[in-house]
Design an enzyme around this catalytic site. Structure first.
Site, PDB file in Angstrom:
ATOM      1  CE1 TYR A   1      -3.234 -18.547 -39.635  1.00 25.92           C
ATOM      2  CE2 TYR A   1      -2.809 -20.645 -40.707  1.00 25.92           C
ATOM      3  CZ  TYR A   1      -2.397 -19.615 -39.885  1.00 25.92           C
ATOM      4  OH  TYR A   1      -1.162 -19.654 -39.313  1.00 25.92           O
ATOM      5  CB  SER A   2     -12.072 -19.307 -40.157  1.00 30.97           C
ATOM      6  OG  SER A   2     -13.227 -18.557 -39.938  1.00 30.97           O
ATOM      7  CG  ASN A   3     -10.106 -13.240 -40.743  1.00 30.97           C
ATOM      8  OD1 ASN A   3      -9.065 -13.436 -40.125  1.00 30.97           O
ATOM      9  ND2 ASN A   3     -10.133 -12.760 -41.980  1.00 30.97           N
ATOM     10  CG  HIS A   4     -17.083 -17.119 -38.829  1.00 30.03           C
ATOM     11  ND1 HIS A   4     -18.115 -16.304 -38.394  1.00 30.03           N
ATOM     12  CD2 HIS A   4     -17.468 -18.392 -38.557  1.00 30.03           C
ATOM     13  CE1 HIS A   4     -19.074 -17.073 -37.890  1.00 30.03           C
ATOM     14  NE2 HIS A   4     -18.706 -18.324 -37.974  1.00 30.03           N
TER      15      HIS A   4
END
Ligand code: PLP
Length: 287
Positions: A59-62
């Site tokens: 679930y990484s925004n990156h």
């Protein structure tokens, strides 16, 4: 690209707050991830690298930021995603932007440079981007947030995962010799380590204050109180907070004002680091 990002003044629970809207810079390359990527992309371009290899959780925004930024810049992107193969709306967006996903067990994921070497040793086109974009380039980009400010603030607040953004802000504050305290809210349990992380980049920690009691149980953990806070803040101000980072920081601001630790009439700036798609992972809790 909305730069410099605007500052909006809102009032919530009878208090006034300034919000630096880095969440508005770009819908997908949002907030601090855009700041971090700015000089990483520049460095990759100077080295004529066309394929970014990076790392993140499911679930990484990156990952979303890298996926969108590489698509826009006609680059390739591959992400090593921590853990067993899953599908979720965030990863679907990443794939939509053309990112290749490689799921990798948690043990191997620990050794990012080894993974990079193992898979890409003979590929001269690839460029290593650390998890979360942590790098000296990221720091320069984050320090620019401070350089954009046209007026002074008594307090600036930001959320911390790795502390890279906070380190950049502190660097900016020290460089300009501002009379501003930087308040950092680690979103994980045991966030005391963040000051060591910051100290690796910036030795003068005088203007830094760490508040380690606002993790709400740990990274990506929420409580009904936090969810209610998000609902209340969003409907009162029109500014959406994410449940992983910005909501915990914003909660801390009003709690510290409530407790008298931050004076009611002090000028407070909250850095909205974006990441609102994080809400997709917690969407059930809002219905
Ligand atoms: C990644 C992220 C952070 C954490 O930034 P660090 O530099 O790792 O401390 C904060 N807020 C949002 C919205 C993020 O996506």
């Amino acid at each position: 690209m909305l730069l410099p990002s605007p500052i909006h003044q809102v009032s919530f629970r009878g208090k006034s707050l300034f919000v630096k809207r880095d969440d508005l810079i770009d819908p997908f390359v949002s907030g601090n991830k855009w700041r971090k990527l700015k000089y990483i992309l520049q460095d990759a371009a100077e080295k004529n690298k066309k394929h970014l290899i990076t790392f993140g959780g499911a679930y990484s925004n990156h990952l979303l930021a890298i996926a969108a930024a590489t698509a826009k810049n006609h680059l390739k992107a591959t992400a090593f995603v921590r853990g067993e193969e899953v599908s979720n709306p965030m990863l679907t967006l990443c794939k939509l932007f053309g990112m290749q996903l490689r799921f990798i067990d948690r043990q191997s994921y620990q050794h990012k440079e080894a993974l990079f070497e193992e898979h890409y040793a003979n590929d001269s086109n690839v460029y290593f981007v650390n998890e979360g974009g942590a790098s000296k380039e990221a720091l320069i980009g984050c320090a620019e947030i401070i350089e954009e400010l046209k007026e002074g603030f008594d307090h600036i607040f930001c959320a911390a995962g790795t502390g890279t953004t906070a380190a950049g802000l502190l660097k900016g504050i020290n460089k300009l010799q501002l009379q501003t305290t930087l308040h950092v809210i680690p979103v994980l349990k045991g966030g005391e380590f963040i000051s060591d992380e910051i100290a690796m980049y910036e030795s003068d920690l005088n203007k830094l204050q760490l508040h380690t009691d606002y993790h709400f149980g740990g990274y990506a953990k929420t409580t009904p109180e936090l969810i209610n806070f998000i609902k209340d803040f969003t409907s009162s101000t029109g500014i959406l907070l994410d449940p992983i980072y910005t909501s915990k920081m914003c909660y801390a601001i009003f709690d510290l004002i409530e407790k008298g630790i931050i004076k009611k009439d002090a000028k407070v700036l909250m850095l909205h680091t974006g990441g609102i798609f994080g809400i997709l992972g917690k969407i059930d809790q809002f219905s």
